[in-house]
Design a protein around this motif. Structure first.
Motif, PDB file in Angstrom:
ATOM      1  N   VAL A 172      49.172  19.817 -89.962  1.00  0.00           N
ATOM      2  CA  VAL A 172      49.109  20.468 -88.651  1.00  0.00           C
ATOM      3  C   VAL A 172      50.503  20.367 -88.057  1.00  0.00           C
ATOM      4  O   VAL A 172      51.045  19.266 -87.927  1.00  0.00           O
ATOM      5  CB  VAL A 172      48.073  19.807 -87.723  1.00  0.00           C
ATOM      6  N   ALA A 173      51.088  21.509 -87.737  1.00  0.00           N
ATOM      7  CA  ALA A 173      52.461  21.520 -87.232  1.00  0.00           C
ATOM      8  C   ALA A 173      52.535  22.326 -85.946  1.00  0.00           C
ATOM      9  O   ALA A 173      51.789  23.294 -85.759  1.00  0.00           O
ATOM     10  CB  ALA A 173      53.413  22.112 -88.274  1.00  0.00           C
ATOM     11  N   LEU A 174      53.432  21.919 -85.075  1.00  0.00           N
ATOM     12  CA  LEU A 174      53.584  22.558 -83.768  1.00  0.00           C
ATOM     13  C   LEU A 174      54.903  23.305 -83.692  1.00  0.00           C
ATOM     14  O   LEU A 174      55.948  22.776 -84.060  1.00  0.00           O
ATOM     15  CB  LEU A 174      53.528  21.504 -82.657  1.00  0.00           C
ATOM     16  N   ASP A 175      54.812  24.548 -83.233  1.00  0.00           N
ATOM     17  CA  ASP A 175      55.993  25.369 -82.992  1.00  0.00           C
ATOM     18  C   ASP A 175      56.203  25.405 -81.486  1.00  0.00           C
ATOM     19  O   ASP A 175      55.513  26.122 -80.758  1.00  0.00           O
ATOM     20  CB  ASP A 175      55.787  26.778 -83.548  1.00  0.00           C
ATOM     21  N   LYS A 176      57.125  24.598 -81.018  1.00  0.00           N
ATOM     22  CA  LYS A 176      57.307  24.429 -79.582  1.00  0.00           C
ATOM     23  C   LYS A 176      58.183  25.535 -78.995  1.00  0.00           C
ATOM     24  O   LYS A 176      59.150  25.977 -79.615  1.00  0.00           O
ATOM     25  CB  LYS A 176      57.924  23.063 -79.289  1.00  0.00           C
ATOM     26  N   ASP A 177      57.811  25.980 -77.798  1.00  0.00           N
ATOM     27  CA  ASP A 177      58.594  26.966 -77.086  1.00  0.00           C
ATOM     28  C   ASP A 177      59.911  26.328 -76.646  1.00  0.00           C
ATOM     29  O   ASP A 177      59.924  25.266 -76.020  1.00  0.00           O
ATOM     30  CB  ASP A 177      57.809  27.475 -75.866  1.00  0.00           C
ATOM     31  N   GLU A 178      61.019  26.962 -77.004  1.00  0.00           N
ATOM     32  CA  GLU A 178      62.339  26.396 -76.697  1.00  0.00           C
ATOM     33  C   GLU A 178      62.546  26.209 -75.204  1.00  0.00           C
ATOM     34  O   GLU A 178      63.188  25.258 -74.769  1.00  0.00           O
ATOM     35  CB  GLU A 178      63.442  27.292 -77.278  1.00  0.00           C
TER      36      GLU A 178
ATOM     37  N   GLU B 197      55.800  27.849 -72.375  1.00  0.00           N
ATOM     38  CA  GLU B 197      54.530  28.274 -72.955  1.00  0.00           C
ATOM     39  C   GLU B 197      53.949  27.169 -73.830  1.00  0.00           C
ATOM     40  O   GLU B 197      54.689  26.322 -74.346  1.00  0.00           O
ATOM     41  CB  GLU B 197      54.728  29.550 -73.784  1.00  0.00           C
ATOM     42  N   PRO B 198      52.626  27.182 -74.007  1.00  0.00           N
ATOM     43  CA  PRO B 198      51.994  26.164 -74.876  1.00  0.00           C
ATOM     44  C   PRO B 198      52.482  26.300 -76.317  1.00  0.00           C
ATOM     45  O   PRO B 198      52.943  27.364 -76.741  1.00  0.00           O
ATOM     46  CB  PRO B 198      50.492  26.489 -74.766  1.00  0.00           C
TER      47      PRO B 198
ATOM     48  N   THR C 220      47.576  33.096 -76.619  1.00  0.00           N
ATOM     49  CA  THR C 220      46.355  33.889 -76.819  1.00  0.00           C
ATOM     50  C   THR C 220      45.185  33.072 -77.351  1.00  0.00           C
ATOM     51  O   THR C 220      44.025  33.440 -77.147  1.00  0.00           O
ATOM     52  CB  THR C 220      46.617  35.047 -77.792  1.00  0.00           C
ATOM     53  N   GLN C 221      45.476  31.973 -78.067  1.00  0.00           N
ATOM     54  CA  GLN C 221      44.445  31.133 -78.687  1.00  0.00           C
ATOM     55  C   GLN C 221      43.611  31.899 -79.723  1.00  0.00           C
ATOM     56  O   GLN C 221      42.504  31.490 -80.065  1.00  0.00           O
ATOM     57  CB  GLN C 221      43.510  30.543 -77.619  1.00  0.00           C
ATOM     58  N   ILE C 222      44.128  33.016 -80.208  1.00  0.00           N
ATOM     59  CA  ILE C 222      43.438  33.795 -81.238  1.00  0.00           C
ATOM     60  C   ILE C 222      43.976  33.375 -82.603  1.00  0.00           C
ATOM     61  O   ILE C 222      45.158  33.555 -82.900  1.00  0.00           O
ATOM     62  CB  ILE C 222      43.654  35.313 -81.032  1.00  0.00           C
TER      63      ILE C 222
END
Length: 217
Positions: free
Chosen positions: A134-140, A144-145, A173-175
Protein backbone atom coordinates in the motif's frame (compact mmCIF):
# COMPACT_ATOMS: atom_id res chain seq x y z
CA UNK A 1 -2.73 -29.48 33.21
CA UNK A 2 -4.34 -30.27 29.84
CA UNK A 3 -5.20 -26.70 28.77
CA UNK A 4 -1.95 -25.26 30.13
CA UNK A 5 0.12 -27.83 28.28
CA UNK A 6 -1.82 -27.19 25.09
CA UNK A 7 -1.16 -23.44 25.26
CA UNK A 8 2.53 -23.95 26.01
CA UNK A 9 2.96 -26.26 23.04
CA UNK A 10 1.02 -23.97 20.72
CA UNK A 11 2.94 -20.89 21.84
CA UNK A 12 6.26 -22.68 21.32
CA UNK A 13 5.25 -23.70 17.79
CA UNK A 14 4.17 -20.13 17.00
CA UNK A 15 7.36 -18.52 18.30
CA UNK A 16 9.55 -21.12 16.61
CA UNK A 17 7.75 -20.52 13.32
CA UNK A 18 8.24 -16.76 13.63
CA UNK A 19 11.97 -17.26 14.17
CA UNK A 20 12.19 -19.40 11.03
CA UNK A 21 10.06 -17.05 8.93
CA UNK A 22 12.15 -15.51 6.16
CA UNK A 23 12.81 -11.83 6.36
CA UNK A 24 10.69 -9.83 3.96
CA UNK A 25 11.95 -7.77 1.15
CA UNK A 26 14.01 -5.20 3.07
CA UNK A 27 17.26 -6.85 1.99
CA UNK A 28 16.24 -6.71 -1.65
CA UNK A 29 14.78 -3.20 -1.72
CA UNK A 30 18.01 -1.84 -3.17
CA UNK A 31 17.86 -3.70 -6.48
CA UNK A 32 19.07 -1.93 -9.57
CA UNK A 33 20.12 -3.03 -13.01
CA UNK A 34 23.76 -2.69 -11.91
CA UNK A 35 23.46 -4.99 -8.91
CA UNK A 36 23.94 -8.73 -8.73
CA UNK A 37 20.74 -10.45 -9.96
CA UNK A 38 18.63 -12.26 -7.41
CA UNK A 39 18.84 -16.01 -7.85
CA UNK A 40 16.19 -18.35 -6.49
CA UNK A 41 14.92 -21.89 -6.87
CA UNK A 42 12.78 -21.64 -10.02
CA UNK A 43 10.63 -24.56 -8.83
CA UNK A 44 9.67 -22.75 -5.62
CA UNK A 45 6.47 -20.85 -6.42
CA UNK A 46 6.59 -18.90 -3.15
CA UNK A 47 10.14 -17.71 -3.88
CA UNK A 48 9.14 -16.76 -7.43
CA UNK A 49 6.18 -14.74 -6.19
CA UNK A 50 8.19 -13.01 -3.48
CA UNK A 51 10.91 -12.00 -5.94
CA UNK A 52 8.35 -10.57 -8.38
CA UNK A 53 6.47 -8.81 -5.58
CA UNK A 54 9.68 -7.23 -4.35
CA UNK A 55 10.51 -6.13 -7.86
CA UNK A 56 7.10 -4.48 -8.23
CA UNK A 57 7.54 -2.75 -4.88
CA UNK A 58 10.88 -1.36 -6.03
CA UNK A 59 9.32 0.10 -9.17
CA UNK A 60 6.55 1.84 -7.24
CA UNK A 61 8.54 3.06 -4.25
CA UNK A 62 11.83 3.95 -5.90
CA UNK A 63 10.82 4.57 -9.50
CA UNK A 64 7.72 6.65 -8.75
CA UNK A 65 8.83 7.90 -5.31
CA UNK A 66 5.67 6.86 -3.49
CA UNK A 67 5.62 6.42 0.29
CA UNK A 68 4.79 2.99 1.70
CA UNK A 69 1.93 2.74 4.19
CA UNK A 70 2.12 -0.05 6.78
CA UNK A 71 -1.36 0.41 8.28
CA UNK A 72 -2.91 -2.63 6.58
CA UNK A 73 -0.18 -4.96 7.82
CA UNK A 74 0.07 -3.31 11.24
CA UNK A 75 -3.54 -4.30 11.90
CA UNK A 76 -2.66 -7.92 11.13
CA UNK A 77 0.29 -7.66 13.51
CA UNK A 78 -1.99 -6.19 16.18
CA UNK A 79 -4.41 -9.13 15.92
CA UNK A 80 -1.51 -11.59 16.21
CA UNK A 81 -0.03 -9.70 19.15
CA UNK A 82 -3.30 -9.74 21.09
CA UNK A 83 -3.68 -13.48 20.42
CA UNK A 84 -0.15 -14.15 21.67
CA UNK A 85 -0.88 -11.89 24.65
CA UNK A 86 -3.73 -14.18 25.66
CA UNK A 87 -1.35 -17.15 25.41
CA UNK A 88 1.27 -15.49 27.61
CA UNK A 89 -1.36 -14.46 30.14
CA UNK A 90 -2.68 -18.04 30.27
CA UNK A 91 0.84 -19.35 30.93
CA UNK A 92 1.43 -16.76 33.63
CA UNK A 93 -1.91 -17.38 35.30
CA UNK A 94 -1.40 -21.15 35.23
CA UNK A 95 1.96 -20.62 36.93
CA UNK A 96 0.51 -18.36 39.62
CA UNK A 97 -2.62 -20.45 40.20
CA UNK A 98 -1.94 -24.03 39.08
CA UNK A 99 -4.62 -26.14 37.47
CA UNK A 100 -7.47 -26.81 38.26
CA UNK A 101 -7.76 -23.38 39.93
CA UNK A 102 -6.70 -21.71 36.68
CA UNK A 103 -9.24 -23.65 34.61
CA UNK A 104 -11.77 -20.78 33.99
CA UNK A 105 -9.03 -18.37 32.90
CA UNK A 106 -7.41 -20.98 30.64
CA UNK A 107 -10.74 -21.71 28.97
CA UNK A 108 -11.31 -17.98 28.40
CA UNK A 109 -7.81 -17.51 26.94
CA UNK A 110 -8.09 -20.54 24.67
CA UNK A 111 -11.47 -19.40 23.34
CA UNK A 112 -10.18 -15.85 22.85
CA UNK A 113 -7.13 -17.15 21.00
CA UNK A 114 -9.18 -19.19 18.53
CA UNK A 115 -11.65 -16.33 18.01
CA UNK A 116 -8.76 -14.03 17.15
CA UNK A 117 -7.32 -16.64 14.78
CA UNK A 118 -10.70 -16.75 13.03
CA UNK A 119 -10.69 -12.94 12.83
CA UNK A 120 -7.16 -13.08 11.40
CA UNK A 121 -8.25 -15.58 8.74
CA UNK A 122 -11.15 -13.36 7.70
CA UNK A 123 -8.89 -10.30 7.69
CA UNK A 124 -6.20 -11.84 5.49
CA UNK A 125 -8.74 -13.45 3.14
CA UNK A 126 -11.24 -10.65 2.62
CA UNK A 127 -9.38 -7.45 3.52
CA UNK A 128 -5.74 -8.01 2.61
CA UNK A 129 -6.72 -10.21 -0.36
CA UNK A 130 -3.18 -10.78 -1.55
CA UNK A 131 -2.16 -7.13 -1.16
CA UNK A 132 1.59 -6.84 -0.61
CA UNK A 133 2.01 -3.08 -0.93
CA UNK A 134 0.00 0.00 0.00
CA UNK A 135 1.64 3.22 -1.13
CA UNK A 136 0.65 6.86 -0.85
CA UNK A 137 1.05 9.47 -3.57
CA UNK A 138 1.07 12.70 -1.63
CA UNK A 139 -0.02 16.01 -3.10
CA UNK A 140 3.06 18.24 -3.35
CA UNK A 141 1.07 21.30 -2.28
CA UNK A 142 -0.50 19.39 0.60
CA UNK A 143 -3.95 20.67 -0.35
CA UNK A 144 -5.57 17.42 -1.51
CA UNK A 145 -5.90 13.99 0.14
CA UNK A 146 -3.34 11.31 -0.74
CA UNK A 147 -3.92 8.94 -3.64
CA UNK A 148 -3.77 5.37 -2.34
CA UNK A 149 -2.08 2.75 -4.52
CA UNK A 150 -2.39 -0.96 -3.81
CA UNK A 151 -0.52 -3.85 -5.38
CA UNK A 152 -1.78 -7.41 -5.09
CA UNK A 153 -0.64 -10.62 -6.73
CA UNK A 154 -1.09 -14.35 -6.92
CA UNK A 155 0.83 -17.31 -8.23
CA UNK A 156 -0.77 -20.71 -7.83
CA UNK A 157 1.32 -23.70 -6.92
CA UNK A 158 2.50 -25.69 -9.95
CA UNK A 159 1.39 -22.81 -12.21
CA UNK A 160 3.67 -20.46 -14.14
CA UNK A 161 1.17 -17.59 -14.47
CA UNK A 162 1.92 -14.61 -12.25
CA UNK A 163 -1.04 -12.27 -11.73
CA UNK A 164 -0.35 -8.67 -10.74
CA UNK A 165 -3.02 -6.06 -10.08
CA UNK A 166 -2.47 -2.37 -9.40
CA UNK A 167 -5.31 -0.30 -7.97
CA UNK A 168 -5.57 3.39 -7.23
CA UNK A 169 -8.08 5.27 -5.10
CA UNK A 170 -7.70 9.01 -5.76
CA UNK A 171 -8.02 11.12 -2.65
CA UNK A 172 -10.39 13.51 -4.38
CA UNK A 173 -12.89 11.17 -6.06
CA UNK A 174 -12.46 7.97 -3.98
CA UNK A 175 -13.33 6.00 -7.14
CA UNK A 176 -11.15 2.90 -7.33
CA UNK A 177 -9.61 1.99 -10.67
CA UNK A 178 -7.60 -1.15 -11.37
CA UNK A 179 -5.49 -2.70 -14.09
CA UNK A 180 -3.81 -6.08 -14.11
CA UNK A 181 -1.50 -8.30 -16.09
CA UNK A 182 -0.90 -12.03 -16.19
CA UNK A 183 2.52 -13.18 -17.33
CA UNK A 184 4.51 -16.38 -17.30
CA UNK A 185 7.27 -16.34 -14.71
CA UNK A 186 9.60 -17.63 -17.42
CA UNK A 187 9.44 -14.14 -18.97
CA UNK A 188 11.39 -12.78 -16.02
CA UNK A 189 13.57 -15.66 -14.84
CA UNK A 190 16.24 -17.51 -16.76
CA UNK A 191 16.81 -21.27 -16.63
CA UNK A 192 19.10 -20.84 -13.60
CA UNK A 193 16.48 -18.95 -11.59
CA UNK A 194 18.00 -15.48 -11.96
CA UNK A 195 15.48 -12.65 -11.84
CA UNK A 196 15.67 -10.21 -14.77
CA UNK A 197 14.53 -6.95 -13.21
CA UNK A 198 15.13 -4.98 -16.42
CA UNK A 199 12.49 -7.05 -18.22
CA UNK A 200 10.02 -6.89 -15.35
CA UNK A 201 10.28 -3.19 -14.55
CA UNK A 202 8.63 -1.89 -17.78
CA UNK A 203 5.57 -4.11 -17.20
CA UNK A 204 4.92 -2.52 -13.82
CA UNK A 205 5.85 0.99 -14.92
CA UNK A 206 3.51 0.92 -17.94
CA UNK A 207 0.64 -0.46 -15.86
CA UNK A 208 1.09 2.26 -13.26
CA UNK A 209 1.42 4.98 -15.89
CA UNK A 210 -1.83 3.92 -17.56
CA UNK A 211 -3.67 4.13 -14.26
CA UNK A 212 -2.16 7.52 -13.51
CA UNK A 213 -3.42 8.85 -16.82
CA UNK A 214 -6.89 7.35 -16.40
CA UNK A 215 -7.60 8.79 -12.96
CA UNK A 216 -6.47 12.26 -14.01
CA UNK A 217 -8.92 12.42 -16.91
Amino acid sequence: MGQGSFLKDHLFIYLFGRLLQPKESSEQDGWSSDEKPVKIDKWDSAALKNALDDGAKKVILEGFKLKESHTLFDLRLLICSVAVGFSFFALLWDYIKPFPESRPVLILCVLSYFVLMAVLTVYTTYIEKGIFLVALDKDEAGMEPDDVWELSSSLKKYDDKYFLQISVKPGTTQIIRSLDITKSVSDFFDENGKFDYDRFEPEVRILKAKLSESHKE
